[in-house]
Design a protein around this motif. Structure first.
Motif, mmCIF file in Angstrom:
data_model
loop_
_atom_site.group_PDB
_atom_site.id
_atom_site.type_symbol
_atom_site.label_atom_id
_atom_site.label_comp_id
_atom_site.label_asym_id
_atom_site.label_seq_id
_atom_site.Cartn_x
_atom_site.Cartn_y
_atom_site.Cartn_z
ATOM 1 N N VAL A 88 40.513 40.227 41.500
ATOM 2 C CA VAL A 88 39.483 39.826 40.535
ATOM 3 C C VAL A 88 38.465 40.950 40.358
ATOM 4 O O VAL A 88 38.069 41.295 39.232
ATOM 5 N N TYR A 89 38.043 41.537 41.486
ATOM 6 C CA TYR A 89 37.089 42.653 41.451
ATOM 7 C C TYR A 89 37.641 43.810 40.620
ATOM 8 O O TYR A 89 36.939 44.379 39.771
ATOM 9 N N GLU A 90 38.909 44.149 40.827
ATOM 10 C CA GLU A 90 39.527 45.246 40.084
ATOM 11 C C GLU A 90 39.607 44.919 38.598
ATOM 12 O O GLU A 90 39.335 45.773 37.745
ATOM 13 N N THR A 91 39.963 43.686 38.277
ATOM 14 C CA THR A 91 40.078 43.295 36.878
ATOM 15 C C THR A 91 38.739 43.376 36.163
ATOM 16 O O THR A 91 38.630 43.924 35.060
ATOM 17 N N VAL A 92 37.703 42.852 36.809
ATOM 18 C CA VAL A 92 36.369 42.846 36.198
ATOM 19 C C VAL A 92 35.821 44.267 36.088
ATOM 20 O O VAL A 92 35.354 44.697 35.029
ATOM 21 N N ALA A 93 35.875 45.005 37.202
ATOM 22 C CA ALA A 93 35.328 46.368 37.198
ATOM 23 C C ALA A 93 36.130 47.280 36.285
ATOM 24 O O ALA A 93 35.572 48.136 35.589
ATOM 25 N N GLY A 94 37.450 47.096 36.262
ATOM 26 C CA GLY A 94 38.302 47.959 35.450
ATOM 27 C C GLY A 94 38.102 47.787 33.960
ATOM 28 O O GLY A 94 38.442 48.687 33.180
ATOM 29 N N SER A 95 37.555 46.653 33.557
ATOM 30 C CA SER A 95 37.376 46.400 32.124
ATOM 31 C C SER A 95 36.348 47.339 31.489
ATOM 32 O O SER A 95 36.303 47.474 30.263
ATOM 33 N N VAL A 109 46.840 34.483 57.281
ATOM 34 C CA VAL A 109 47.498 34.602 55.981
ATOM 35 C C VAL A 109 46.571 34.126 54.865
ATOM 36 O O VAL A 109 46.468 34.744 53.804
ATOM 37 N N ALA A 110 45.889 33.019 55.128
ATOM 38 C CA ALA A 110 44.973 32.483 54.128
ATOM 39 C C ALA A 110 43.828 33.449 53.854
ATOM 40 O O ALA A 110 43.440 33.675 52.697
ATOM 41 N N SER A 111 43.308 34.063 54.940
ATOM 42 C CA SER A 111 42.210 35.026 54.776
ATOM 43 C C SER A 111 42.664 36.236 53.970
ATOM 44 O O SER A 111 41.957 36.709 53.074
ATOM 45 N N VAL A 112 43.861 36.738 54.304
ATOM 46 C CA VAL A 112 44.398 37.881 53.573
ATOM 47 C C VAL A 112 44.608 37.519 52.104
ATOM 48 O O VAL A 112 44.300 38.313 51.197
ATOM 49 N N ALA A 113 45.116 36.319 51.865
ATOM 50 C CA ALA A 113 45.360 35.884 50.494
ATOM 51 C C ALA A 113 44.054 35.797 49.713
ATOM 52 O O ALA A 113 43.979 36.204 48.548
ATOM 53 N N VAL A 114 43.010 35.273 50.369
ATOM 54 C CA VAL A 114 41.707 35.162 49.721
ATOM 55 C C VAL A 114 41.146 36.546 49.409
ATOM 56 O O VAL A 114 40.655 36.814 48.305
ATOM 57 N N LEU A 115 41.237 37.449 50.400
ATOM 58 C CA LEU A 115 40.735 38.807 50.191
ATOM 59 C C LEU A 115 41.508 39.511 49.074
ATOM 60 O O LEU A 115 40.928 40.228 48.256
ATOM 61 N N ALA A 116 42.830 39.314 49.073
ATOM 62 C CA ALA A 116 43.657 39.920 48.034
ATOM 63 C C ALA A 116 43.273 39.385 46.658
ATOM 64 O O ALA A 116 43.178 40.147 45.683
ATOM 65 N N ALA A 117 43.047 38.082 46.579
ATOM 66 C CA ALA A 117 42.659 37.479 45.306
ATOM 67 C C ALA A 117 41.298 37.995 44.851
ATOM 68 O O ALA A 117 41.104 38.322 43.675
ATOM 69 N N LEU A 118 40.359 38.094 45.805
ATOM 70 C CA LEU A 118 39.038 38.612 45.463
ATOM 71 C C LEU A 118 39.120 40.065 45.023
ATOM 72 O O LEU A 118 38.453 40.481 44.062
ATOM 73 N N GLY A 119 39.965 40.847 45.733
ATOM 74 C CA GLY A 119 40.141 42.247 45.360
ATOM 75 C C GLY A 119 40.725 42.393 43.978
ATOM 76 O O GLY A 119 40.303 43.258 43.196
ATOM 77 N N LEU A 124 52.307 52.006 47.508
ATOM 78 C CA LEU A 124 51.004 51.843 48.164
ATOM 79 C C LEU A 124 49.858 52.114 47.194
ATOM 80 O O LEU A 124 48.840 51.415 47.212
ATOM 81 N N TYR A 125 50.017 53.127 46.326
ATOM 82 C CA TYR A 125 48.982 53.409 45.333
ATOM 83 C C TYR A 125 48.820 52.228 44.372
ATOM 84 O O TYR A 125 47.701 51.880 43.981
ATOM 85 N N GLY A 126 49.948 51.642 43.984
ATOM 86 C CA GLY A 126 49.891 50.488 43.095
ATOM 87 C C GLY A 126 49.146 49.323 43.732
ATOM 88 O O GLY A 126 48.313 48.668 43.082
ATOM 89 N N LEU A 127 49.426 49.061 45.000
ATOM 90 C CA LEU A 127 48.737 47.981 45.713
ATOM 91 C C LEU A 127 47.254 48.298 45.869
ATOM 92 O O LEU A 127 46.399 47.423 45.676
ATOM 93 N N ALA A 128 46.951 49.542 46.229
ATOM 94 C CA ALA A 128 45.558 49.932 46.408
ATOM 95 C C ALA A 128 44.756 49.738 45.122
ATOM 96 O O ALA A 128 43.593 49.322 45.155
ATOM 97 N N ARG A 129 45.396 50.005 43.999
ATOM 98 C CA ARG A 129 44.694 49.834 42.729
ATOM 99 C C ARG A 129 44.564 48.359 42.374
ATOM 100 O O ARG A 129 43.487 47.886 41.974
ATOM 101 N N HIS A 130 45.658 47.596 42.517
ATOM 102 C CA HIS A 130 45.667 46.179 42.148
ATOM 103 C C HIS A 130 44.658 45.392 42.972
ATOM 104 O O HIS A 130 44.007 44.465 42.454
ATOM 105 N N LEU A 131 44.496 45.754 44.242
ATOM 106 C CA LEU A 131 43.620 45.002 45.137
ATOM 107 C C LEU A 131 42.193 45.546 45.169
ATOM 108 O O LEU A 131 41.357 45.063 45.936
#
Length: 352
Positions: A57-64, A45-55, A220-227
């Protein structure tokens, strides 16, 4: 008596202690296993949470930087308080206008538009909410979509006669356009188009399943984009090997915008809204090519018969089967679509 009595008591006492000891051992082992499982679960769960958080952040930075990296190829035209994207190339008459299928954008014509524009003017566009277009306050029925397209073309100064090209559900949009503005339509190409003939024979259970699948796809599309998954794996998610990877990634990003997800769901749910108006409507004698994908005719009940019904809408109707293609013929076998457009354009010019 006492000795006999003491004997059994001693034996019973000894057996009880052993049972307790064994029970404690099993209990301890069970507790260790449980703790190990809990630790593993927590770690996962912790690993998934970390990956989700990194994803995220990656989407936010790249999307800007998306606005500068992925600018619209055409121009944004006001259609009454909101803007729609129109990309016109080439010169000549008639003007070819292309409408993508459910969930698609003007980029769906990447492998077709440039070549088609070598002989005439060719325009692709994004329906409201899709691609680079703003969302619309109007219901997402084929009739309203056709009216928006008409307003877009008029406001952009792109006048007929038009050869309309529609893929999948957009086949209904362009037929509603022809029904409402018949004098402006000179020809048509239907690319593996959905029709009211199929809708009428679709069981309720299947229609309900489509509704559920459409809503789940949106989640699923929303999650794929957010992460950040849509951005990182966009090219493979689109599944169009002929499309350059950078363009495929752009297609995935456009399709997973929140406005596009909403639009796709609304259009899908309203896909049969204007079936009564389409039923029995004839295209007269305008040139018409109906392209049927081999995979669709083989795998979808009533699809082959429906394509023949579409051919019969015009006295100049012609059926072409893209034997080796899936549903997205314009992305999988674009040459078939190009040939169809060339045929219709040539027939329109010959008639004029």
């Amino acid at each position: 008596m006492n000795a006999t009595t003491d004997g059994p008591l001693t034996v019973l006492s000894t057996t009880s202690d052993r049972s307790k000891s064994a029970g404690m051992t099993r209990g301890s082992r069970g507790s260790r296993i449980l703790r190990s499982l809990l630790r593993a679960a927590c770690g996962t769960v912790a690993s998934v949470a970390v990956l989700a958080a990194l994803g995220a952040v990656y989407e936010t930075v790249a999307g800007s930087t998306d606005a500068s990296i992925y600018p619209p190829a055409g121009r944004l035209v006001d259609v009454g308080g909101y803007r729609m994207h129109l990309d016109c190339r080439g010169k000549g008459s008639p003007t070819v206008v292309m409408d993508a299928g459910l969930g698609g954008s003007s980029l769906d014509w990447t492998l077709v538009q440039a070549d088609a524009a070598s002989t005439t003017r060719v325009c692709s566009y994004d329906r409201a909410g899709m691609g680079w277009s703003d969302a619309s306050p109007l219901p997402r029925t084929p009739g309203h979509i056709a009216d928006e397209l008409h307003t877009l073309l008029n406001n952009a100064g792109v006048h007929g006669p038009y050869v309309l090209v529609g893929h999948s559900l957009a086949g209904k949009n362009i037929r509603m356009f022809a029904s409402t503005y018949p004098d402006e339509v000179a020809g048509m190409v239907l690319v593996d188009a959905r029709s009211e003939y199929v809708d009428a024979l679709t069981p309720k259970a299947e229609a309900d399943a489509f509704r559920a699948a459409l809503e789940m796809q949106g989640i699923l599309y929303g999650l794929a984009r957010h992460l950040g998954v849509a951005r990182a794996l966009g090219a493979s998610l689109v599944g169009a090997p002929l499309v350059p990877p950078a363009v495929a990634t752009e297609m995935a990003l456009l399709q997973t915008r929140s406005a596009a997800i909403d639009e796709t769901t609304k259009e899908g749910l309203a896909r049969s809204a204007d079936d009564p108006a389409l039923t029995g409507f004839s295209l007269g004698s305008i040139p018409l090519v109906v392209i049927a994908a081999g995979a669709s005719t083989a795998g979808i009940p009533n699809w082959a018969n429906a394509q023949n019904e579409l051919v019969a809408l015009s006295t100049q109707g012609k059926l072409v089967v893209a034997e080796q293609s899936g549903h997205a013929v314009q992305l999988e076998d674009p040459g078939v679509v190009l040939d169809a457009i060339d045929d219709v354009v040539s027939m329109v010019r010959a008639d004029h």
